[in-house]
Design an enzyme around this catalytic site. Sequence first.
Site, PDB file in Angstrom:
ATOM      1  N   TYR A  92       0.844  -1.198   0.000  1.00  0.00           N
ATOM      2  CA  TYR A  92       0.000   0.000   0.000  1.00  0.00           C
ATOM      3  C   TYR A  92       0.878   1.246   0.000  1.00  0.00           C
ATOM      4  CZ  TYR A  92      -3.992  -3.000   0.963  1.00  0.00           C
ATOM      5  OH  TYR A  92      -4.964  -3.975   0.864  1.00  0.00           O
ATOM      6  N   ASN A 113     -12.501  -1.785  -4.979  1.00  0.00           N
ATOM      7  CA  ASN A 113     -12.369  -2.341  -6.321  1.00  0.00           C
ATOM      8  C   ASN A 113     -13.544  -3.284  -6.618  1.00  0.00           C
ATOM      9  OD1 ASN A 113     -11.554  -3.601  -8.711  1.00  0.00           O
ATOM     10  ND2 ASN A 113     -10.068  -4.915  -7.688  1.00  0.00           N
ATOM     11  N   CYS A 121      -6.369  -6.483  -7.106  1.00  0.00           N
ATOM     12  CA  CYS A 121      -6.138  -5.939  -5.767  1.00  0.00           C
ATOM     13  C   CYS A 121      -5.525  -6.982  -4.832  1.00  0.00           C
ATOM     14  CB  CYS A 121      -7.425  -5.362  -5.192  1.00  0.00           C
ATOM     15  SG  CYS A 121      -8.822  -6.486  -5.210  1.00  0.00           S
ATOM     16  N   HIS A 122      -5.593  -8.259  -5.210  1.00  0.00           N
ATOM     17  CA  HIS A 122      -4.962  -9.309  -4.400  1.00  0.00           C
ATOM     18  C   HIS A 122      -3.439  -9.192  -4.409  1.00  0.00           C
ATOM     19  CE1 HIS A 122      -5.173 -11.002  -8.488  1.00  0.00           C
ATOM     20  NE2 HIS A 122      -4.062 -11.672  -8.168  1.00  0.00           N
ATOM     21  N   GLU A 148      -0.174 -17.423  -8.809  1.00  0.00           N
ATOM     22  CA  GLU A 148       0.787 -16.601  -9.527  1.00  0.00           C
ATOM     23  C   GLU A 148       2.214 -16.774  -9.018  1.00  0.00           C
ATOM     24  OE1 GLU A 148      -0.372 -12.484  -9.651  1.00  0.00           O
ATOM     25  OE2 GLU A 148      -2.470 -12.981 -10.050  1.00  0.00           O
TER      26      GLU A 148
END
Length: 152
Positions: A92, A113, A121-122, A148
């Site tokens: 952030y 979001n 946003c993850h 990912e």
Amino acid sequence: MLLAASDNGLVGAWFYGQRYFARGLEDAEKNVGHGASADSPVLLAARCWLDAYFAGERPGAAGLPLAPRGTAFQRRVWDALIAIPYGETRTYGELAAELGSSPRAVGAAVGGNPISVIIPCHRVLGTDGSLTGYAGGLERKRALLALECAHA
């Protein structure tokens, strides 16, 4: 997931049971991702994108018509989220510095979001690298990052 679209593009993608589920679907002009309008080209493209993503591919959001509704600041934050590459994360604080804002303001925009996964946003972590704040739940955030290979 529930998908919603307008004539301009995808306006929402929510996990069932997530916080803020289907927020903003009060507008009558939106097509919801089930029933007669499920064959909308926008919804079909979003489903194909999500299928590819969950199959381990790395689809880019550039080909999708995204139309999230929010303030100008929220849209700037969401654009910054889209710019985070697959398999990478940001904090952030890093996003706040990039946008010339405060981490708290960025966190509020990230939390608002409406297009989960596609607007990633993850991929945003706490300042210390911890998993924090995800409307879909921290277990889901952990699973998306594991898909990912982005978070140990």
